[in-house]
Scaffold this motif. Structure first.
Motif, PDB file in Angstrom:
ATOM      1  N   GLU A 295      12.606  59.969 -29.284  1.00  0.00           N
ATOM      2  CA  GLU A 295      12.029  60.795 -28.229  1.00  0.00           C
ATOM      3  C   GLU A 295      10.927  61.707 -28.777  1.00  0.00           C
ATOM      4  O   GLU A 295       9.909  61.915 -28.119  1.00  0.00           O
ATOM      5  N   GLY A 296      11.144  62.255 -29.971  1.00  0.00           N
ATOM      6  CA  GLY A 296      10.128  63.079 -30.607  1.00  0.00           C
ATOM      7  C   GLY A 296      10.033  64.507 -30.102  1.00  0.00           C
ATOM      8  O   GLY A 296       9.234  65.286 -30.600  1.00  0.00           O
ATOM      9  N   ARG A 297      10.847  64.864 -29.141  1.00  0.00           N
ATOM     10  CA  ARG A 297      10.802  66.234 -28.610  1.00  0.00           C
ATOM     11  C   ARG A 297      11.387  67.217 -29.633  1.00  0.00           C
ATOM     12  O   ARG A 297      10.870  68.307 -29.834  1.00  0.00           O
ATOM     13  N   TRP A 298      12.483  66.813 -30.269  1.00  0.00           N
ATOM     14  CA  TRP A 298      13.141  67.625 -31.304  1.00  0.00           C
ATOM     15  C   TRP A 298      13.822  66.665 -32.259  1.00  0.00           C
ATOM     16  O   TRP A 298      14.850  66.089 -31.948  1.00  0.00           O
ATOM     17  N   VAL A 299      13.230  66.473 -33.426  1.00  0.00           N
ATOM     18  CA  VAL A 299      13.776  65.569 -34.430  1.00  0.00           C
ATOM     19  C   VAL A 299      14.502  66.393 -35.485  1.00  0.00           C
ATOM     20  O   VAL A 299      13.965  67.382 -35.997  1.00  0.00           O
ATOM     21  N   VAL A 300      15.732  66.000 -35.802  1.00  0.00           N
ATOM     22  CA  VAL A 300      16.529  66.699 -36.808  1.00  0.00           C
ATOM     23  C   VAL A 300      16.830  65.744 -37.958  1.00  0.00           C
ATOM     24  O   VAL A 300      17.361  64.647 -37.740  1.00  0.00           O
ATOM     25  N   LEU A 301      16.473  66.162 -39.170  1.00  0.00           N
ATOM     26  CA  LEU A 301      16.744  65.394 -40.387  1.00  0.00           C
ATOM     27  C   LEU A 301      17.726  66.191 -41.230  1.00  0.00           C
ATOM     28  O   LEU A 301      17.438  67.319 -41.629  1.00  0.00           O
ATOM     29  N   ASP A 302      18.883  65.601 -41.497  1.00  0.00           N
ATOM     30  CA  ASP A 302      19.936  66.299 -42.227  1.00  0.00           C
ATOM     31  C   ASP A 302      19.974  65.800 -43.666  1.00  0.00           C
ATOM     32  O   ASP A 302      20.312  64.647 -43.931  1.00  0.00           O
ATOM     33  N   TYR A 303      19.617  66.675 -44.603  1.00  0.00           N
ATOM     34  CA  TYR A 303      19.694  66.355 -46.028  1.00  0.00           C
ATOM     35  C   TYR A 303      20.787  67.180 -46.714  1.00  0.00           C
ATOM     36  O   TYR A 303      20.654  67.561 -47.873  1.00  0.00           O
ATOM     37  N   GLY A 304      21.857  67.434 -46.006  1.00  0.00           N
ATOM     38  CA  GLY A 304      22.963  68.172 -46.592  1.00  0.00           C
ATOM     39  C   GLY A 304      22.688  69.664 -46.601  1.00  0.00           C
ATOM     40  O   GLY A 304      22.838  70.342 -45.586  1.00  0.00           O
ATOM     41  N   ALA A 305      22.296  70.200 -47.742  1.00  0.00           N
ATOM     42  CA  ALA A 305      22.024  71.636 -47.847  1.00  0.00           C
ATOM     43  C   ALA A 305      20.710  72.027 -47.174  1.00  0.00           C
ATOM     44  O   ALA A 305      20.426  73.211 -47.014  1.00  0.00           O
ATOM     45  N   LEU A 306      19.911  71.040 -46.784  1.00  0.00           N
ATOM     46  CA  LEU A 306      18.655  71.298 -46.059  1.00  0.00           C
ATOM     47  C   LEU A 306      18.644  70.524 -44.747  1.00  0.00           C
ATOM     48  O   LEU A 306      18.905  69.320 -44.725  1.00  0.00           O
ATOM     49  N   ILE A 307      18.335  71.223 -43.663  1.00  0.00           N
ATOM     50  CA  ILE A 307      18.129  70.579 -42.363  1.00  0.00           C
ATOM     51  C   ILE A 307      16.693  70.845 -41.933  1.00  0.00           C
ATOM     52  O   ILE A 307      16.232  71.995 -41.942  1.00  0.00           O
ATOM     53  N   ILE A 308      15.986  69.781 -41.572  1.00  0.00           N
ATOM     54  CA  ILE A 308      14.587  69.878 -41.160  1.00  0.00           C
ATOM     55  C   ILE A 308      14.495  69.662 -39.653  1.00  0.00           C
ATOM     56  O   ILE A 308      15.007  68.669 -39.130  1.00  0.00           O
ATOM     57  N   HIS A 309      13.840  70.592 -38.966  1.00  0.00           N
ATOM     58  CA  HIS A 309      13.622  70.491 -37.523  1.00  0.00           C
ATOM     59  C   HIS A 309      12.132  70.246 -37.272  1.00  0.00           C
ATOM     60  O   HIS A 309      11.294  71.067 -37.675  1.00  0.00           O
ATOM     61  N   VAL A 310      11.822  69.137 -36.617  1.00  0.00           N
ATOM     62  CA  VAL A 310      10.430  68.841 -36.269  1.00  0.00           C
ATOM     63  C   VAL A 310      10.348  68.792 -34.742  1.00  0.00           C
ATOM     64  O   VAL A 310      10.912  67.901 -34.107  1.00  0.00           O
ATOM     65  N   PHE A 311       9.645  69.746 -34.164  1.00  0.00           N
ATOM     66  CA  PHE A 311       9.560  69.899 -32.714  1.00  0.00           C
ATOM     67  C   PHE A 311       8.214  69.415 -32.168  1.00  0.00           C
ATOM     68  O   PHE A 311       7.192  69.482 -32.859  1.00  0.00           O
ATOM     69  N   TYR A 312       8.213  68.978 -30.935  1.00  0.00           N
ATOM     70  CA  TYR A 312       7.017  69.030 -30.105  1.00  0.00           C
ATOM     71  C   TYR A 312       6.837  70.520 -29.819  1.00  0.00           C
ATOM     72  O   TYR A 312       7.785  71.200 -29.412  1.00  0.00           O
ATOM     73  N   ASP A 313       5.660  71.058 -30.045  1.00  0.00           N
ATOM     74  CA  ASP A 313       5.483  72.511 -30.074  1.00  0.00           C
ATOM     75  C   ASP A 313       5.958  73.193 -28.793  1.00  0.00           C
ATOM     76  O   ASP A 313       6.515  74.283 -28.836  1.00  0.00           O
ATOM     77  N   PHE A 314       5.761  72.551 -27.652  1.00  0.00           N
ATOM     78  CA  PHE A 314       6.210  73.138 -26.389  1.00  0.00           C
ATOM     79  C   PHE A 314       7.725  73.344 -26.397  1.00  0.00           C
ATOM     80  O   PHE A 314       8.236  74.377 -25.953  1.00  0.00           O
ATOM     81  N   ALA A 315       8.462  72.350 -26.931  1.00  0.00           N
ATOM     82  CA  ALA A 315       9.921  72.467 -26.989  1.00  0.00           C
ATOM     83  C   ALA A 315      10.345  73.538 -27.978  1.00  0.00           C
ATOM     84  O   ALA A 315      11.346  74.239 -27.770  1.00  0.00           O
ATOM     85  N   ARG A 316       9.587  73.685 -29.045  1.00  0.00           N
ATOM     86  CA  ARG A 316       9.912  74.727 -30.041  1.00  0.00           C
ATOM     87  C   ARG A 316       9.878  76.109 -29.409  1.00  0.00           C
ATOM     88  O   ARG A 316      10.748  76.947 -29.678  1.00  0.00           O
ATOM     89  N   GLN A 317       8.878  76.360 -28.570  1.00  0.00           N
ATOM     90  CA  GLN A 317       8.787  77.655 -27.903  1.00  0.00           C
ATOM     91  C   GLN A 317       9.955  77.860 -26.948  1.00  0.00           C
ATOM     92  O   GLN A 317      10.402  78.989 -26.724  1.00  0.00           O
ATOM     93  N   GLU A 318      10.444  76.771 -26.402  1.00  0.00           N
ATOM     94  CA  GLU A 318      11.564  76.853 -25.461  1.00  0.00           C
ATOM     95  C   GLU A 318      12.869  77.204 -26.168  1.00  0.00           C
ATOM     96  O   GLU A 318      13.649  78.040 -25.692  1.00  0.00           O
ATOM     97  N   TYR A 319      13.130  76.570 -27.326  1.00  0.00           N
ATOM     98  CA  TYR A 319      14.417  76.767 -28.014  1.00  0.00           C
ATOM     99  C   TYR A 319      14.430  77.996 -28.938  1.00  0.00           C
ATOM    100  O   TYR A 319      15.494  78.546 -29.192  1.00  0.00           O
ATOM    101  N   ARG A 320      13.293  78.362 -29.501  1.00  0.00           N
ATOM    102  CA  ARG A 320      13.156  79.575 -30.314  1.00  0.00           C
ATOM    103  C   ARG A 320      14.236  79.664 -31.404  1.00  0.00           C
ATOM    104  O   ARG A 320      14.922  80.686 -31.558  1.00  0.00           O
ATOM    105  N   LEU A 321      14.379  78.596 -32.175  1.00  0.00           N
ATOM    106  CA  LEU A 321      15.396  78.579 -33.218  1.00  0.00           C
ATOM    107  C   LEU A 321      15.186  79.666 -34.263  1.00  0.00           C
ATOM    108  O   LEU A 321      16.159  80.196 -34.818  1.00  0.00           O
TER     109      LEU A 321
END
Length: 341
Positions: A295-321
């Motif tokens: 989907e590409g709206r919010w991609v989560v990559l789990d590397y154990g001790a590191l989690i990477i969040h890649v957002f479509y910028d509009f969705a990032r503003q919505e979730y405000r992690l």
């Protein structure tokens, strides 16, 4: 008439939820045999760190050993290699069984995207579908709740049973399931947590003896530096407002996290694919889990001790992690002097 079940999946690893599904469906539908079919490569999932396909096959055999009276572990997708398409496996069973006899078992979460499967039209003409519901899953209330591509095939709808125009049917079965996912099991194994509630003893012992699902620490010795390096790569690739946080002082699933944005959902998916590729190239590891890549709206990559969040910028503003991480340390990003070093 012989009634058989086909139960495919990655089984990474096979857990008690999988086993309970097989037992319950066999019981309720009075199946004579269930063929459990580990996939070589699931075409609907991103590659993740873990055992080889051959090792997953062996884990599955170990897990199903006590049920071999009515369960057969089918190796064909492992031997065939490449992407594992259900339609190709189904065709081999049609050489011996009629469509009326074949029951394809799948979970509710998988069923929700069934109309994206290769040649799904052929499948609904040549197999019945048995959809199992896990704890918390809702059964469809109406035809609008089933995959859009399946709706033209509906002849009669009931909440637990759908007759199809192909003379096949879809049956929904509630199971006494263990509330667990393979993703959760992998995470627990890699962080040294107890898993006896989720894995049979033979499976847990096989995993331990073969040193599977080991922590990534051996390949990523310094997660702080790793996190900053990944943030820099994403920023240089065009990620918007890329930030990396040290969350070791917080109660959070990971010690470090990165957040960045793409200009569109396609751009976000491309950024996630880029960083996965770079990490695999330089460290030799896949993520432990990937969510939202298609989907590409919010991609989560789990590397154990590191989690990477890649957002479509509009969705990032919505979730405000980032608001959740204010008490953590900003290691990389606007305002950090060393971010350009």
């Amino acid at each position: 008439m012989t009634k058989i079940g086909l139960f495919g999946g990655s089984f990474n690893p096979i857990h008690l939820g999988h086993i309970q599904s097989v037992i319950d469906v066999t019981d309720r539908l009075e199946l004579e045999k269930v063929f459990v079919i580990p996939a070589y490569l699931n075409p609907h999932k991103e590659p993740i760190e873990g055992p080889s396909p051959e090792q997953r096959l062996e884990i599955t055999k170990v897990g199903m050993e006590d049920y071999k009276e009515f369960v057969n572990v089918d190796e064909q997708e492992i031997l065939r290699k490449g992407p594992s398409f259900t339609v190709e496996t189904l065709q081999t069973y049609l050489e011996e069984y009629t469509p009326e006899e074949i029951h394809l078992i799948l979970g509710m979460d998988t069923f929700s995207s069934f109309d994206t499967w290769k040649d799904f039209e052929f499948i609904v003409k040549n197999a019945n579908l048995i959809v199992t519901s896990r704890p918390g899953n809702q059964l469809p209330f109406s035809i609008e709740d089933i995959p859009k591509g399946l709706r033209p095939y509906v002849a009669a709808f009931d909440r637990n049973y759908i007759e199809l125009t192909t003379e096949r049917h879809i049956e929904f079965v509630r199971i006494e399931d263990v509330d667990v996912s393979a993703t959760e099991v992998r995470k627990k194994l890699r962080t040294g947590q107890r898993v006896e509630k989720y894995l049979s003893y033979p499976v847990e012992e096989y995993i331990r003896q073969n040193k599977l699902y080991e922590p990534l620490g051996d390949k990523i010795p310094d997660y702080r530096e790793f996190s900053i390096e990944c943030a820099k790569k994403l920023n240089d690739r065009g990620g918007l407002n890329t930030k990396a946080f040290d969350l070791t002082v917080l109660d959070y699933p990971a010690e470090y996290t990165i957040v960045t944005s793409g200009t569109s959902s396609r751009n976000s998916s491309a950024l996630a694919e880029f960083i996965q590729s770079k990490i695999k190239e330089e460290y030799g590891v896949f993520p432990l889990a990937v969510e939202g890549a298609k989907e590409g709206r919010w991609v989560v990559l789990d590397y154990g001790a590191l989690i990477i969040h890649v957002f479509y910028d509009f969705a990032r503003q919505e979730y405000r992690l980032e608001d959740l991480w204010k008490e953590g340390e900003l290691m990389y990003g606007l305002g950090v002097e060393s971010s350009e070093d």
